[in-house]
Motif scaffolding. Structure first.
Motif, PDB file in Angstrom:
ATOM      1  N   UNK A 332       1.616 -17.148  -2.197  1.00 33.22           N
ATOM      2  CA  UNK A 332       2.074 -17.797  -3.434  1.00 33.22           C
ATOM      3  C   UNK A 332       3.505 -18.329  -3.307  1.00 33.22           C
ATOM      4  N   UNK A 333       4.049 -18.287  -2.075  1.00 28.88           N
ATOM      5  CA  UNK A 333       5.346 -18.898  -1.830  1.00 28.88           C
ATOM      6  C   UNK A 333       6.534 -17.966  -1.857  1.00 28.88           C
ATOM      7  N   UNK A 334       6.331 -16.686  -2.178  1.00 29.96           N
ATOM      8  CA  UNK A 334       7.433 -15.731  -2.125  1.00 29.96           C
ATOM      9  C   UNK A 334       7.812 -15.397  -0.699  1.00 29.96           C
ATOM     10  N   UNK A 335       9.019 -14.940  -0.515  1.00 31.66           N
ATOM     11  CA  UNK A 335       9.503 -14.591   0.829  1.00 31.66           C
ATOM     12  C   UNK A 335      10.022 -13.164   0.830  1.00 31.66           C
ATOM     13  N   UNK A 336       9.703 -12.444   1.908  1.00 32.86           N
ATOM     14  CA  UNK A 336      10.211 -11.079   2.049  1.00 32.86           C
ATOM     15  C   UNK A 336      10.475 -10.788   3.511  1.00 32.86           C
ATOM     16  N   UNK A 337      11.414  -9.878   3.740  1.00 31.09           N
ATOM     17  CA  UNK A 337      11.713  -9.436   5.098  1.00 31.09           C
ATOM     18  C   UNK A 337      10.642  -8.456   5.550  1.00 31.09           C
ATOM     19  N   UNK A 338      10.133  -8.668   6.742  1.00 33.35           N
ATOM     20  CA  UNK A 338       9.174  -7.756   7.359  1.00 33.35           C
ATOM     21  C   UNK A 338       9.954  -6.903   8.348  1.00 33.35           C
ATOM     22  N   UNK A 339      10.142  -5.640   8.029  1.00 29.54           N
ATOM     23  CA  UNK A 339      11.011  -4.784   8.836  1.00 29.54           C
ATOM     24  C   UNK A 339      10.241  -4.099   9.965  1.00 29.54           C
ATOM     25  N   UNK A 340      10.982  -3.433  10.819  1.00 26.59           N
ATOM     26  CA  UNK A 340      10.387  -2.630  11.879  1.00 26.59           C
ATOM     27  C   UNK A 340       9.641  -1.460  11.258  1.00 26.59           C
ATOM     28  N   UNK A 341       8.501  -1.086  11.860  1.00 27.99           N
ATOM     29  CA  UNK A 341       7.753   0.071  11.391  1.00 27.99           C
ATOM     30  C   UNK A 341       8.599   1.337  11.527  1.00 27.99           C
ATOM     31  N   UNK A 342       8.674   2.112  10.464  1.00 28.13           N
ATOM     32  CA  UNK A 342       9.381   3.391  10.478  1.00 28.13           C
ATOM     33  C   UNK A 342       8.334   4.508  10.538  1.00 28.13           C
ATOM     34  N   UNK A 343       8.408   5.362  11.538  1.00 27.05           N
ATOM     35  CA  UNK A 343       7.406   6.427  11.669  1.00 27.05           C
ATOM     36  C   UNK A 343       6.126   5.886  12.261  1.00 27.05           C
ATOM     37  N   UNK A 344       5.011   6.500  11.898  1.00 32.37           N
ATOM     38  CA  UNK A 344       3.713   6.152  12.463  1.00 32.37           C
ATOM     39  C   UNK A 344       2.701   6.000  11.349  1.00 32.37           C
ATOM     40  N   UNK A 345       2.221   4.757  11.133  1.00 29.38           N
ATOM     41  CA  UNK A 345       1.193   4.531  10.117  1.00 29.38           C
ATOM     42  C   UNK A 345      -0.120   5.222  10.510  1.00 29.38           C
ATOM     43  N   UNK A 346      -0.528   5.021  11.764  1.00 26.00           N
ATOM     44  CA  UNK A 346      -1.809   5.528  12.268  1.00 26.00           C
ATOM     45  C   UNK A 346      -1.562   6.271  13.569  1.00 26.00           C
TER      46      UNK A 346
END
Length: 350
Positions: A332-346
């Motif tokens: 929808x045109x919004x912008x956000x910073x995609x940061x480094x993964x912190x910890x372990x998702x999986x």
């Protein structure tokens, strides 16, 4: 494709501590299984090492595999070990040739399970066109090894047209992903205890070396960087690139478009159900390429004709804006910073 290799007749059905002793039981295990199934002139010497004839620039990598469960939709820990190491070499711009293979087996592992892993290793090695030339086997007490762990190392010769390094990434370069992301991680999660949900997902584990070699043949130095987004997924790899390229005069950032990211519908649904972001989920048959802008469209078009590249897409570009950061533009045109993964998702995903 899976090889049809019947398990040899043995006088034992499960792995015991004696199979790690180096004595008679060890030799029975290796002679009746590993050496016979994986035989080639280099492995047939049964030596502690392999003598290789290498010329020119050589790539070398190593990795360990502790995936849980070791048998999952679309693959096994054995197939994953071969493909993962082959792909690490391919990301260096190398042509994989030789692998080492070491097992840590848990007391109580059945021979039928071990044989299934061995057959998957043989199938994957044949598909990738590599030879397993040396290795090792150890056995640990019941409860201390989670059935089977595998370590591999790989050697390959650098492709003559390869010039791949993070230092070659330039503003204006295009970012390409070779296929649907997050499929492997969600296939594993679909069979984890307590997290089961109805899905037909299969892991995307695959050898990417033949595809990468074809692309290097045709596009050569226009390919500036290759990476496989395994643990930590696409987002983590892109953050590493943005960070590592910011040493020197030209500092870069990365822009990606959410609408361009190829994600299977069932993967997106599973991620939403579990509260996960596909950008951080592991992949095992996908690579990222950063290429010169003037070849990007031809590169994607060619990739889409090659194995494992049917869903390839341009997902972003390299910019001088927001140096050191990865920024996503939403649908929808919004912008956000995609940061480094912190910890372990999986955890225990590869």
């Amino acid at each position: 494709m899976q090889l049809a290799c019947p398990m040899p007749k043995l006088d034992f059905d499960v792995i015991t501590l004696g199979h790690g002793s180096g004595g008679t039981l060890t030799h029975k295990l290796l002679e009746a299984g590993v050496f016979d199934l994986l035989k080639n002139p280099l492995l047939d010497t049964h030596h502690d090492g392999a003598i290789l004839d290498l010329t020119g620039k050589t790539a070398f990598t190593t990795d360990s595999y502790v995936i849980s469960p070791p048998f999952f939709p679309g693959g096994t820990i054995g197939e994953l070990a071969v493909n993962g190491t082959v792909n690490d070499l391919a990301m260096c711009g190398a042509i994989p040739r030789y692998l080492s293979l070491s097992f840590i087996l848990e007391e109580g592992l059945t021979m039928s399970e071990f044989w299934a892993v061995l057959v998957s290793i043989k199938t994957a090695a044949d598909q990738a066109g590599v030879q397993i030339v040396t290795g090792d086997t150890k056995v640990v007490e019941r409860g201390k090894g989670d059935r089977i762990f595998i370590n591999t190392a790989g050697i390959g010769m650098l492709h003559p047209k390869a010039d791949i390094s993070v230092g070659r990434v330039q503003p204006g370069d295009k970012l390409i992903v070779s296929g649907n992301i997050a499929t492997h991680g969600m296939a594993i999660m679909s069979v984890r205890e307590g997290l089961e949900f109805e899905t037909s997902l299969q892991s995307d584990t695959a050898p990417l070396n033949h595809t990468v070699r074809t692309l290097l043949d045709e596009f050569g130095p226009a390919i500036h960087l290759l990476r496989d987004p395994t643990r930590g997924g696409v987002a983590t790899v892109l953050n590493e690139i943005a960070r590592d390229r910011n040493v020197g005069a030209t500092r870069i950032g990365i822009d990606i478009q959410q609408a361009s990211l190829p994600v299977l519908e069932e993967v997106a649904g599973a991620c939403e159900l579990l509260g996960l972001d596909p950008l951080y989920v592991a992949n095992e048959g996908v690579f990222l390429a950063i290429v010169a802008a003037d070849v990007a469209e031809r590169f994607v078009g060619r990739l889409q004709t090659l194995p494992y590249g049917e869903s390839a897409a341009v997902i972003g570009r390299v910019t001088t804006e927001h140096p050191g950061q990865v920024v996503l533009t939403s649908r929808i045109g919004g912008r956000r910073v995609v940061s480094m993964l912190v910890g372990e998702q999986l955890p225990r995903i590869c």
